[in-house]
Design a protein around this motif. Structure first.
Motif, mmCIF file in Angstrom:
data_model
loop_
_atom_site.group_PDB
_atom_site.id
_atom_site.type_symbol
_atom_site.label_atom_id
_atom_site.label_comp_id
_atom_site.label_asym_id
_atom_site.label_seq_id
_atom_site.Cartn_x
_atom_site.Cartn_y
_atom_site.Cartn_z
ATOM 1 N N ARG A 1 15.975 42.286 0.516
ATOM 2 C CA ARG A 1 16.185 43.726 0.293
ATOM 3 C C ARG A 1 17.628 44.045 -0.049
ATOM 4 O O ARG A 1 17.932 45.110 -0.561
ATOM 5 N N ALA A 2 18.544 43.133 0.345
ATOM 6 C CA ALA A 2 19.962 43.403 0.132
ATOM 7 C C ALA A 2 20.413 43.087 -1.291
ATOM 8 O O ALA A 2 21.609 43.166 -1.586
ATOM 9 N N ALA A 3 19.454 42.721 -2.154
ATOM 10 C CA ALA A 3 19.840 42.458 -3.546
ATOM 11 C C ALA A 3 20.403 43.727 -4.169
ATOM 12 O O ALA A 3 19.961 44.841 -3.875
ATOM 13 N N HIS A 4 21.362 43.542 -5.032
ATOM 14 C CA HIS A 4 22.057 44.711 -5.592
ATOM 15 C C HIS A 4 22.598 44.362 -6.963
ATOM 16 O O HIS A 4 22.731 43.180 -7.317
ATOM 17 N N ALA A 5 22.877 45.421 -7.721
ATOM 18 C CA ALA A 5 23.497 45.224 -9.032
ATOM 19 C C ALA A 5 24.698 46.143 -9.136
ATOM 20 O O ALA A 5 24.660 47.286 -8.657
ATOM 21 N N TRP A 6 25.767 45.661 -9.707
ATOM 22 C CA TRP A 6 26.947 46.489 -9.923
ATOM 23 C C TRP A 6 27.572 46.099 -11.253
ATOM 24 O O TRP A 6 26.935 45.434 -12.075
ATOM 25 N N VAL A 7 28.805 46.547 -11.436
ATOM 26 C CA VAL A 7 29.432 46.380 -12.754
ATOM 27 C C VAL A 7 30.779 45.710 -12.565
ATOM 28 O O VAL A 7 31.454 45.922 -11.554
ATOM 29 N N GLU A 8 31.147 44.885 -13.497
ATOM 30 C CA GLU A 8 32.522 44.394 -13.556
ATOM 31 C C GLU A 8 33.167 44.986 -14.797
ATOM 32 O O GLU A 8 32.634 44.901 -15.901
ATOM 33 N N VAL A 9 34.310 45.583 -14.584
ATOM 34 C CA VAL A 9 35.023 46.285 -15.654
ATOM 35 C C VAL A 9 36.241 45.448 -16.037
ATOM 36 O O VAL A 9 36.971 44.976 -15.159
ATOM 37 N N TRP A 10 36.441 45.285 -17.307
ATOM 38 C CA TRP A 10 37.587 44.501 -17.761
ATOM 39 C C TRP A 10 38.841 45.367 -17.728
ATOM 40 O O TRP A 10 38.896 46.432 -18.349
ATOM 41 N N ILE A 11 39.831 44.902 -17.007
ATOM 42 C CA ILE A 11 41.117 45.590 -16.945
ATOM 43 C C ILE A 11 42.113 44.674 -17.625
ATOM 44 O O ILE A 11 42.318 43.531 -17.193
ATOM 45 N N ASP A 12 42.719 45.199 -18.673
ATOM 46 C CA ASP A 12 43.715 44.402 -19.375
ATOM 47 C C ASP A 12 44.823 43.983 -18.435
ATOM 48 O O ASP A 12 45.360 44.801 -17.697
ATOM 49 N N GLY A 13 45.120 42.742 -18.485
ATOM 50 C CA GLY A 13 46.198 42.272 -17.636
ATOM 51 C C GLY A 13 45.741 41.952 -16.220
ATOM 52 O O GLY A 13 46.512 41.419 -15.420
ATOM 53 N N VAL A 14 44.513 42.293 -15.922
ATOM 54 C CA VAL A 14 44.036 42.057 -14.547
ATOM 55 C C VAL A 14 42.829 41.136 -14.585
ATOM 56 O O VAL A 14 42.766 40.135 -13.886
ATOM 57 N N GLY A 15 41.868 41.495 -15.399
ATOM 58 C CA GLY A 15 40.653 40.685 -15.444
ATOM 59 C C GLY A 15 39.448 41.547 -15.124
ATOM 60 O O GLY A 15 39.461 42.764 -15.309
ATOM 61 N N TRP A 16 38.440 40.920 -14.613
ATOM 62 C CA TRP A 16 37.189 41.613 -14.324
ATOM 63 C C TRP A 16 37.264 42.243 -12.939
ATOM 64 O O TRP A 16 37.450 41.556 -11.946
ATOM 65 N N TYR A 17 37.066 43.529 -12.886
ATOM 66 C CA TYR A 17 37.184 44.273 -11.639
ATOM 67 C C TYR A 17 35.811 44.812 -11.256
ATOM 68 O O TYR A 17 35.176 45.504 -12.041
ATOM 69 N N PRO A 18 35.342 44.486 -10.029
ATOM 70 C CA PRO A 18 33.988 44.936 -9.664
ATOM 71 C C PRO A 18 33.991 46.395 -9.238
ATOM 72 O O PRO A 18 34.876 46.850 -8.506
ATOM 73 N N MET A 19 32.979 47.109 -9.687
ATOM 74 C CA MET A 19 32.833 48.502 -9.299
ATOM 75 C C MET A 19 31.354 48.779 -9.084
ATOM 76 O O MET A 19 30.502 48.301 -9.839
ATOM 77 N N ASP A 20 31.065 49.553 -8.078
ATOM 78 C CA ASP A 20 29.676 49.858 -7.726
ATOM 79 C C ASP A 20 29.402 51.304 -8.083
ATOM 80 O O ASP A 20 30.027 52.223 -7.536
ATOM 81 N N PHE A 21 28.461 51.554 -8.984
ATOM 82 C CA PHE A 21 28.170 52.912 -9.429
ATOM 83 C C PHE A 21 26.855 53.428 -8.849
ATOM 84 O O PHE A 21 26.342 54.441 -9.304
ATOM 85 N N THR A 22 26.303 52.707 -7.866
ATOM 86 C CA THR A 22 25.048 53.158 -7.270
ATOM 87 C C THR A 22 25.382 54.024 -6.082
ATOM 88 O O THR A 22 26.113 53.584 -5.181
ATOM 89 N N PRO A 23 24.864 55.226 -6.019
ATOM 90 C CA PRO A 23 25.247 56.095 -4.917
ATOM 91 C C PRO A 23 24.644 55.606 -3.610
ATOM 92 O O PRO A 23 23.460 55.291 -3.514
ATOM 93 N N GLY A 24 25.507 55.515 -2.600
ATOM 94 C CA GLY A 24 25.054 55.358 -1.217
ATOM 95 C C GLY A 24 24.484 54.019 -0.846
ATOM 96 O O GLY A 24 23.799 53.883 0.160
#
Lengths: 323, 825
Positions: free
Chosen positions: B637-660
């Motif tokens: 049940r704990a499976a989840h999906a999120w996003v990694e955003v490319w930040i120049d100079g930093v790399g892939w940054y994880p961000m979760d856009f699912t509410p709650g």
């Protein structure tokens, strides 16, 4: 049988997989029963196996060289239970040549009796001895081989040499006459004095009246010579076979003339004289059987090396055996 | 000798009787049928004895079998209603037995009353009518069993008489197989009888095959041995409840976990998983996450709290799925990564490097973590054990301090471990800095960055237009501040506009009631926002675009987060959101229905960011809340999906856009080790779900059966239409017909070979022998000679010659088929 094992192992693996996948009680029962199946197969096959006897018998008592001869493996089952597959080994030994061979036999028992023939053209003379060395039957699942009981282990087949044309025995002087034992009628007779115990019907009453004493007729018979056929029991096999063929021809001729004879040879190794008095066909067969039952070495002691035997006729090999 | 056929027939009859009794008892008990016992067992006895004798008759079978079928057909047709209703009832019982164990299968119930009985609510005395209906129903079921059982017994009798094991086994197993497949066992008596019958058939099959009818003589021994063995086994082993041994249970768990760990998503969208983990290919066409409560991972760490355990990332959106890069792109990426191997890492997946700052202090630095202030920080550890999480990739936390031994990067999408190793220990830095602390260090540039911009901005054009239109509608007040900015270039233009000076030659803001803005001599009406033509008129340089890219990305992630999770977007989290209809785009359906779960939010966020010029990618994995003890069991049940955003100079940054979404993890709060009452389910009797894309078709995510809906009301015509359908009659009759035809052909052949005309018999034997030559049989000279003699000469062949010909034929036939089967064992 390998295929049956494969099927069983696959079945067992399936039962194990069923046990793993199925959590209820049914799978345990099925697995246990499947595991017991080979044991059940053995148990169910026991009555058939224990009730079956296997034996080997010769198809004929004797054959001539070049003729078809052989054996039969026989199965007899008292309960009449079937055996799907039976396999066995038959060892065949030629006592004359010393050669031996094995034959595999496969058969099945469907009722109370079954048989499998092993027949072939006999190329060599000799006393063939067949022995059922092993016989097995598969159980009812086809997984295990179980031994069958054997009875009458060995069987014998006599392969005779072809009878050569009979030879004339050398002429011998007439040995004369002699009183016939037991008397009896006859043309030739010799008068003599009465001895107590002579039958009264042998009394020559005319002579007795003349001489005023009892005279009896003593019937005479011709004396015959018992020929003794000699041969050497060693040398090239073919040569000895040829000699035995001539022996057979001569013997049959003598027997046809109602003339008893004797056969003698020396044991090639020990030199011991072996002599057979032959008065009938049965005796002659026994003599030939004995001759063909002994192995034939390349060299040995000749019968002529021993004491001289009267009235002997030596059968020499035409292939260069010492004559 | 004459007694033998009688004995064989008696054995076969007894076996047939037992088999019919076993099947009847098994069928009735497995499906919970109610029957009239006297009728049923009388029928079983009559059928067993009758057909046992019939198949033992030497030559009357050819007349009796069609005769019986004729009589049977007339009987069934005359009293059609009764067995037809019985068939409906039996069918309902069978389906309901399955429905009780398999979710999603609809319960059935006969609507029409049994023939001759009033319906529900009818009749003067409803209570008595109900009893009468029930009794009549039982009778109908019994009649159906007798009717079908008669033909079944006829066929089974033929099989038993021939000593055939496999057909017999299959025929007796088939009636109870559906019940066994859903772990519904027949009664112990039924099981015992069946096993006895199977054992007997197996033990005598070889004898029957080789000895023909005489082989049946083994039957009493086989029967006794089987019965004894079954009785002993059932006495020693339990005959109720769940009794799976520990070894079997362990194997079962290992197999199921291994199956779950597989990544079958490459085989097609059918095998992609939806929400139960992370796979290389992610199918978006399922109805919803199909959770089983199974344990996916076990986690042990010294850093309690919420952690994202990353699996695969996906790059290409198709409208119905997320897929990895194409082959050419992968080759290009591989080349880039190999060229830069050993140099400063590219920070592809939330890794860290160590560096020394100007003060010479060692600091960990990662794509997602810039330490606020100097100081050394020791990494935390996390041990992750894959119990049944799919995908074939490792699940690991952000941000890794390095790779454990045996772990390699799978290009830039996932980590791979060694085959057969499912537990790894990671060192990581769990303290994410806030976004606002993130600064670009200027690294992460070069071929990989160019690759990201070339491949991670992909959005289908229709989807892009849809998203931009939706953003325009939904962005609300935030949109005012965006002022039409939709790309890094727009952003650079906006900033240039805002910092440009006053004066006629520059840009300045003039508020006069209606708002205008003069830029380079042109006045633009900005009353309703910044016009596109004004932005387009601002000049920018590529360096300015790159300079502002970081801030732009920061701004846009905030915008996307706001529209997706805030009130403007009107999007709701719904774990039971239905799948899009066939052919419809996943995002379009989500924006239309406004209901979805993590996959919807992550997909939409990824595509929205890409449409706005910010490279992003879809990531799958698990989110776990580790209690203070440090031990946690992560359910599926704990499976989840999120996003990694490319930040120049930093790399892939994880961000979760699912509410709650808080993630899930269980474990003891007071003591260590994994909780004994973890959500890992016990080996259940129900069939375990295989890794499929679409979980149960039911709307509810749980596996409990729904209440029994009734069949479509049909009235009497329902019963008339019910009964054995042609799909059942047809094959049954066809099978019977085939059996009869084969039997007739065999009798004809025997008649020709044994007939009075010896010449014809030898000729026919020769003809049959020539057919064998197709299967590799050599021609027989003697048979050919006899055949020619029969054909061309005027002689009548003797009986001995005919026997010789038949013996040759039989011998060669057996040899040929023995050879075909592979020879004797």
């Amino acid at each position: 049988m390998v295929s049956h094992w494969i099927i069983y192992i696959l079945t067992l693996l399936s039962a194990i997989a069923f046990r793993v996948a199925y959590t209820g009680w049914l799978a345990g029962i099925v697995l246990a029963f499947t595991a017991l199946l080979p044991l059940l197969g053995l148990l169910v096959s026991l009555p058939a196996v224990l009730g079956t006897r296997a034996g080997l018998a010769a198809l004929q008592e004797e054959v001539e060289r070049g003729e078809q001869g052989g054996w039969e493996v026989r199965l007899t089952s008292a309960p009449g239970l079937p055996l799907a597959r039976v396999k066995g080994k038959v060892r065949l030994a030629n006592l004359f040549t010393g050669e031996s061979a094995g034959e595999r036999v496969k058969l099945s028992l469907r009722g109370q009796r079954a048989g499998k023939e092993l027949s072939q053209v006999q190329e060599q003379c000799g006393l063939m001895e067949g022995r059922l060395s092993s016989i097995w039957a598969v159980d009812c699942l086809g997984l295990f081989w179980l031994p069958l009981r054997r009875e009458g282990r060995t069987a014998r087949l006599l392969v005779l040499p072809p009878a050569a044309p009979a030879e004339e025995l050398p002429r011998q002087a007439h040995p004369g006459v002699r009183p016939r034992p037991g008397g009896g009628p006859g043309e030739d007779y010799d008068p003599r004095d009465y001895r107590p115990g002579d039958p009264l019907n042998t009394v020559h009453w005319k002579l007795s009246a003349k001489r005023d004493e009892l005279i009896v007729r003593e019937t005479l018979e011709d004396m015959h010579i018992t020929p003794v056929l000699l041969f050497d029991h060693f040398g090239p096999r073919r040569a000895v076979e040829e000699v035995l063929g001539r022996l057979r021809g001569m013997g049959e001729m003598l027997l046809s003339q109602d003339r008893p004879f004797a056969v003698a040879w020396a044991q090639p190794v020990t030199g011991e004289l072996r002599r057979f008095e032959v008065a009938d066909e049965r005796g002659f067969r026994a003599c030939l059987r004995a001759a063909l039952a002994e192995p034939v070495p390349e060299t040995g002691r000749s019968v002529l090396d021993g004491a001289a035997i009267p009235n002997a006729h030596f059968l020499a090999s035409e292939r260069g055996a010492e004559g | 000798m004459r007694k033998r056929p009688v004995f064989a027939a008696a054995c076969n009859t007894l076996l047939l009787l037992l088999a019919l009794a076993a099947v009847a008892e098994g069928f009735v008990s497995a499906y919970g049928l109610e029957v009239v016992p006297e009728w049923l067992w009388t029928g079983v006895a009559l059928a067993g004895v009758g057909f046992g004798v019939l198949w033992a008759l030497p030559k009357y079978k050819r007349y009796l079998v069609p005769g019986f079928l004729g009589v049977w057909g007339c009987f069934v047709l005359k009293f059609w209603d009764v067995p037809a209703w019985g068939e409906v009832s039996v069918r309902c019982h069978v389906v309901n037995t399955i429905a009780a164990k398999v979710p999603g299968v609809t319960w059935l119930q006969p609507v029409a009353p049994p023939p001759g009985v009033p319906g529900v609510g009818e009749g003067a005395f409803p209570a008595l009518t109900a009893i009468a209906r029930e009794l009549r129903g039982i009778q109908c079921v019994t009649w159906w069993m007798l009717a079908v059982g008669a033909v079944y017994a006829l066929l089974l009798g033929w099989v038993v008489a021939g000593g055939r094991f496999i057909p017999g086994f299959l025929m007796t197993l088939a009636p109870i197989l559906p019940a066994v497949c859903v772990t519904e066992a027949p009664s112990p008596l039924g099981v015992g009888l069946l096993l006895t019958v199977w054992g007997t058939m197996a033990l005598r099959s070889l004898s029957c095959r080789t000895a023909g009818k005489r082989g049946a003589a083994v039957t009493p021994y086989a029967l006794a041995a089987s019965a004894l063995a079954v009785a002993m086994v059932m006495h020693l082993l339990p005959v109720e409840g769940r009794t799976q041994g520990a070894w079997a249970s362990q194997i079962r768990e290992d197999v199921i976990q291994g199956a779950y760990r597989l990544d079958l998503s490459r085989l097609g969208s059918f095998f992609g998983r939806t929400g139960s983990g992370s796979t290389e290919y992610v199918s978006l066409s399922g109805n919803g996450p199909g959770y089983t409560g199974r344990t996916a991972l076990r986690v042990h760490t010294d850093s309690p709290g919420k952690h994202y355990l990353r699996g695969w990332s996906s790059d290409v959106y198709t409208g119905r799925s997320w897929e990895p890069l194409g082959r050419e792109a992968k080759e290009e990426l591989r080349t880039i990564l190999e060229q830069e191997d050993g140099e400063e890492p590219l920070l592809k997946m939330g890794e860290t490097i160590e560096y020394w700052n100007e003060q010479g202090i060692r600091q960990p630095w990662s794509s997602i973590y810039i330490p606020v202030g100097a100081g050394e920080e020791e990494p935390s550890f996390m041990e992750v054990e894959n119990v049944s999480a799919p995908g074939g990739a490792l699940y690991y936390p952000y941000a890794l301090a390095g790779y454990p031994q045996g772990v390699e990067a799978g290009l830039d999408s996932h980590l791979e471990g060694e085959r057969g190793v499912y537990k790894y220990s990671f060192e990581f830095y769990p303290n994410y800095a806030l976004w606002t602390d993130l600064i670009s260090t200027g690294t992460g540039e070069g071929p990989y960055r160019d690759f990201v911009y070339a491949n991670e901005l992909q959005v289908p054009e229709e989807t892009r237009e849809l998203l931009m239109a939706w953003l325009d509608e939904s962005v609300g007040e935030l949109g005012v501040s965006l002022m039409g900015v939709r790309s890094p270039e727009d952003y650079a233009r906006l900033l240039n506009l805002m910092i440009s000076g006053d004066g006629d030659d520059g840009a300045y803001i003039r508020v006069t009631g209606e708002e205008y803005y003069r830029y380079k001599g042109v006045e633009y009406d900005i009353t309703h926002g910044l016009p596109r033509e004004l932005l387009d008129a601002v000049e920018i340089t590529p360096e300015e675009v790159e300079t502002y890219r970081l801030n732009y990305a920061s701004l846009m992630t905030a915008v996307v987060d706001e529209v997706l999770t805030g009130p403007e977007g009107e999007l709701e989290y719904d774990a039971a959101a239905p799948a899009p209809p066939a052919g419809e785009d996943y995002v379009a359906h989500f924006l239309e229905t406004k209901r979805g779960y993590c996959m919807h939010f992550a997909t939409t966020a990824t595509l929205l960011l890409r449409s706005l010029g910010v490279p992003a990618r879809y990531v799958g994995g698990y989110v776990v809340n580790v209690p203070r003890t440090g031990y946690a069991v992560v359910p599926d049940r704990a499976a989840h999906a999120w996003v990694e955003v490319w930040i120049d100079g930093v790399g892939w940054y994880p961000m979760d856009f699912t509410p709650g979404f808080e993630g899930e993890g269980t474990g003891p709060t007071e003591s260590g080790e994994f909780a004994e009452t973890s959500p890992t389910p016990e080996p259940t009797p129900s069939p375990s779900p295989t890794p499929t894309a679409a979980p149960t078709p039911s709307a509810a995510p749980s596996a409990t059966p729904t209440e029994k809906p009734e069949e479509e009301p049909g009235g009497p015509s329902e019963v008339e239409k019910a009964g054995l359908s042609p799909a059942v009659w047809g094959p049954l009759l066809g099978l019977l017909g085939a059996v009869l035809v084969l039997y007739a052909l065999k009798k004809r052949r025997i008649g020709k070979l044994r007939g009075p005309d010896t010449n014809a018999a030898v000729l026919y034997a020769w003809k049959l022998h020539r057919r064998l030559e197709k299967f590799g049989c050599s021609p027989d000279g003697r048979l050919e000679e006899l055949g020619k003699k029969a054909k061309f000469s005027q002689h009548t062949l003797t009986g001995e010659e005919r026997s010789e010909a038949l013996d040759i034929l039989e011998r060669d036939r057996r040899r040929t088929f023995r050879r075909k089967r592979g020879g004797e064992g």
